[in-house]
Design a protein around this motif. Structure first.
Motif, mmCIF file in Angstrom:
data_model
loop_
_atom_site.group_PDB
_atom_site.id
_atom_site.type_symbol
_atom_site.label_atom_id
_atom_site.label_comp_id
_atom_site.label_asym_id
_atom_site.label_seq_id
_atom_site.Cartn_x
_atom_site.Cartn_y
_atom_site.Cartn_z
ATOM 1 N N VAL A 73 0.834 -1.267 0.082
ATOM 2 C CA VAL A 73 0.050 0.215 -0.044
ATOM 3 C C VAL A 73 0.911 1.354 -0.061
ATOM 4 N N ARG A 74 2.103 1.025 -0.212
ATOM 5 C CA ARG A 74 3.205 2.296 0.060
ATOM 6 C C ARG A 74 3.127 2.884 -1.093
ATOM 7 N N ASP A 75 3.360 4.431 -1.010
ATOM 8 C CA ASP A 75 3.448 5.242 -2.364
ATOM 9 C C ASP A 75 4.718 5.189 -2.776
ATOM 10 N N ASN A 76 5.973 5.140 -1.868
ATOM 11 C CA ASN A 76 7.294 4.978 -2.265
ATOM 12 C C ASN A 76 8.039 4.382 -1.089
ATOM 13 N N TYR A 77 9.248 4.105 -1.227
ATOM 14 C CA TYR A 77 10.056 3.450 -0.409
ATOM 15 C C TYR A 77 11.510 4.321 -0.368
ATOM 16 N N THR A 78 12.418 3.840 0.910
ATOM 17 C CA THR A 78 13.310 4.705 0.959
ATOM 18 C C THR A 78 14.557 3.654 1.575
ATOM 19 N N ILE A 79 15.812 3.870 1.092
ATOM 20 C CA ILE A 79 16.953 3.322 1.254
ATOM 21 C C ILE A 79 17.881 4.523 1.894
ATOM 22 N N TYR A 80 18.316 4.408 3.193
ATOM 23 C CA TYR A 80 19.101 5.511 3.724
ATOM 24 C C TYR A 80 20.634 5.058 3.680
ATOM 25 N N ARG A 81 21.549 5.781 3.076
ATOM 26 C CA ARG A 81 23.019 5.671 2.738
ATOM 27 C C ARG A 81 23.646 6.596 3.753
ATOM 28 N N VAL A 82 24.831 6.059 4.688
ATOM 29 C CA VAL A 82 25.735 7.082 5.524
ATOM 30 C C VAL A 82 27.043 6.081 5.600
ATOM 31 N N PRO A 83 28.074 7.071 5.471
ATOM 32 C CA PRO A 83 29.226 6.432 5.633
ATOM 33 C C PRO A 83 29.647 5.731 6.945
ATOM 34 N N GLU A 84 30.155 4.508 6.989
ATOM 35 C CA GLU A 84 30.279 3.644 8.104
ATOM 36 C C GLU A 84 31.529 4.384 9.064
ATOM 37 N N PRO A 85 31.085 4.446 10.266
ATOM 38 C CA PRO A 85 31.953 5.006 11.332
ATOM 39 C C PRO A 85 33.393 4.197 11.144
ATOM 40 N N ASP A 86 34.388 4.810 11.646
ATOM 41 C CA ASP A 86 35.639 4.143 11.904
ATOM 42 C C ASP A 86 35.449 3.333 13.358
ATOM 43 N N ALA A 108 18.987 10.009 1.845
ATOM 44 C CA ALA A 108 17.754 9.346 1.627
ATOM 45 C C ALA A 108 17.533 9.072 0.257
ATOM 46 N N ILE A 109 17.438 7.906 -0.210
ATOM 47 C CA ILE A 109 17.274 7.596 -1.486
ATOM 48 C C ILE A 109 15.853 7.107 -1.568
ATOM 49 N N ASN A 110 14.833 7.979 -1.995
ATOM 50 C CA ASN A 110 13.311 7.512 -2.173
ATOM 51 C C ASN A 110 13.081 7.033 -3.342
ATOM 52 N N PHE A 111 12.331 6.038 -3.530
ATOM 53 C CA PHE A 111 12.077 5.454 -4.951
ATOM 54 C C PHE A 111 10.862 4.777 -5.011
ATOM 55 N N VAL A 112 10.460 4.559 -6.385
ATOM 56 C CA VAL A 112 9.273 3.926 -6.791
ATOM 57 C C VAL A 112 9.678 2.740 -7.635
ATOM 58 N N TYR A 113 9.095 1.750 -7.859
ATOM 59 C CA TYR A 113 9.349 0.610 -9.013
ATOM 60 C C TYR A 113 8.754 1.140 -10.356
ATOM 61 N N ASP A 114 9.687 0.750 -11.335
ATOM 62 C CA ASP A 114 9.280 1.309 -12.473
ATOM 63 C C ASP A 114 8.052 0.732 -13.413
ATOM 64 N N ASP A 115 7.326 -0.480 -12.707
ATOM 65 C CA ASP A 115 6.115 -1.106 -13.307
ATOM 66 C C ASP A 115 5.019 -0.497 -12.496
ATOM 67 N N GLY A 116 5.275 0.495 -11.555
ATOM 68 C CA GLY A 116 4.161 1.245 -11.102
ATOM 69 C C GLY A 116 3.262 0.655 -9.974
ATOM 70 N N ASN A 117 3.884 -0.607 -9.574
ATOM 71 C CA ASN A 117 3.366 -1.284 -8.444
ATOM 72 C C ASN A 117 3.885 -1.094 -7.112
ATOM 73 N N ALA A 118 3.094 -1.003 -5.934
ATOM 74 C CA ALA A 118 3.596 -1.351 -4.724
ATOM 75 C C ALA A 118 4.001 -2.794 -4.360
ATOM 76 N N ARG A 119 5.143 -2.923 -3.684
ATOM 77 C CA ARG A 119 5.639 -4.180 -3.449
ATOM 78 C C ARG A 119 6.363 -4.583 -2.105
ATOM 79 N N ASP A 120 6.191 -5.774 -1.508
ATOM 80 C CA ASP A 120 6.951 -5.845 -0.415
ATOM 81 C C ASP A 120 8.188 -6.245 -0.796
#
Length: 305
Positions: A130-143, A160-172
Motif C-alpha cells: 500500500v505504500r506510495d514509495n520506499y526509502t534506502i538510507y545511506r551513510v558512511p560507515e564510522p571508523d 535518503a534514496i526515495n524511490f518507486v518501482y518502474d512497473d508502477g506497483n507497490a511491492r513488499d
C-alpha cells in the motif's frame, strides 16, 4: 520444524496472491541437490543485545572485521546495532533524520566517495502493498578501529534514496545488495510466486524520487535477504528454507549472473530467518533470525570448504 515452516511458507504465499505453476515465469524448484561448497552452520553465540528483538538485516563491517551490524524490523528506532562476532553488545548508532517505517534489510558497500564504505538501511517492507514509495538510507560507515566505540552515537550525513518501482506497483521487499564494483543497488521483492530483481543504478538520486528498474524474474519466492561478496564476484540469496549461491565466471553483470542456475547451499532452517551477510574476507557468511521461540537468538556462520 522444516515441515511447519514449509506449511507457513505456503500459507504466506497464498495469502498474498497464489499463482498456478503455469502462470509462473520461472517456477521455483526446491529439490535441487545441496552443494558442499560451504560447511553447515556453526554457532558463534547468542545475541547479547536485549532490545535487538526482531533482527531483520545484517552486514559485516568493512572498517573493522570483528564487528557486525544489524537492525530491528518495522516500527523500531531508526538505528543500527553493533555487535562482535560473539554477539556482544558494542553500540547503537542512530541515523540522523531517518525513520523506520519497515526496515527489512541492510547492506554495506561502496558509494559516492571512493574508498569509503557505506551502510545502507532499507525501508522497503510493505506487507499489504500500500505504500506510495520506499526509502534506502545511506551513510558512511564510522571508523570502528578506535579504542573507545561510543555506547550510543548519531550518524550524520545520512542520505535518503526515495524511490518507486518502474512497473508502477507497490511491492513488499526484504532484500537489498550493493555491487562494490559499480555502487548499483539491487532490490529483490518477496511475495510473488517468482520474485523480481530491480536495480537503482549509481548515482542514485537523493534530490527527488528515484526509480528502481525491473531487470528480471527470479525462480524463488518469499526471499528475505541477499548480499554480494566484497569483491563483487559472488551472490547469496536466501528465503525461509534455502540459501542459494552464484559465482561469476567472468565479467558478467549481477543481473546476468542471477539469470544462471545457482548452487543450493547447506542451510539449517532458523525460526523467521531473515538475515544473511558475507564476512569481509568472503571466506564465510553469517545468518541471524528475527525470533528464537523464547530461546536465545543465535548468530551462525557458514565457512567455505
Amino acid at each position: 520444524m522444516k515441515k511447519l515452516l514449509a506449511a507457513f511458507f505456503c500459507l504466506m504465499l497464498c495469502a498474498n496472491g497464489c499463482k498456478s505453476p503455469s502462470e509462473d515465469t520461472n517456477p521455483q524448484v526446491d529439490n535441487q541437490e545441496v552443494s558442499t561448497l560451504f560447511t553447515d552452520r556453526q554457532s558463534l553465540g547468542g545475541i547479547q543485545i536485549t532490545d535487538l528483538n526482531e533482527a531483520s538485516g545484517l552486514a559485516s563491517s568493512r572498517s573493522n572485521p570483528i564487528y557486525i551490524w544489524s537492525h530491528n524490523d518495522s516500527g523500531g528506532a531508526p538505528q543500527l546495532y553493533l555487535m562482535t562476532q560473539a554477539g556482544a553488545d558494542s553500540g547503537r548508532f542512530v541515523l540522523d533524520g531517518a525513520q523506520n517505517i519497515d526496515w527489512e534489510d541492510m547492506a554495506i558497500g561502496s558509494g559516492p566517495t571512493a574508498g569509503q564504505p557505506y551502510l545502507y538501511a532499507a525501508d522497503i517492507g510493505d506487507n499489504r502493498a500500500v505504500r506510495d514509495n520506499y526509502t534506502i538510507y545511506r551513510v558512511p560507515e564510522p571508523d570502528l578501529t578506535v579504542a573507545d566505540i561510543p555506547a550510543t552515537s548519531t550518524l550524520s550525513g545520512v542520505e535518503a534514496i526515495n524511490f518507486v518501482y518502474d512497473d508502477g506497483n507497490a511491492r513488499d521487499a526484504e532484500a537489498i545488495m550493493v555491487d562494490p564494483n559499480t555502487s548499483d543497488i539491487y532490490v529483490v521483492s518477496k511475495r510473488e510466486a517468482s520474485v523480481i530483481l530491480y536495480i537503482l543504478p549509481f548515482p542514485q538520486n537523493t534530490a527527488q524520487l528515484d526509480t528502481a528498474d525491473r531487470l528480471r524474474v527470479l525462480p524463488f519466492t518469499m526471499v528475505t535477504a541477499a548480499d554480494i561478496s566484497p569483491n563483487g564476484n559472488e551472490v547469496l540469496i536466501k528465503n525461509y528454507l534455502n540459501v542459494y549461491h552464484w559465482s561469476k565466471s567472468g565479467t558478467e553483470s549481477i543481473s546476468d549472473l542471477l539469470g544462471t542456475a545457482p548452487s543450493r547451499l547447506l542451510y539449517t532452517v532458523e525460526p523467521q530467518g531473515e538475515s544473511i551477510a558475507w564476512h569481509s574476507s568472503s571466506s564465510t557468511y553469517f545468518t541471524l533470525s528475527e525470533a528464537g521461540n523464547n530461546e536465545p537468538v543465535i548468530l551462525y556462520n557458514y565457512t567455505r570448504n
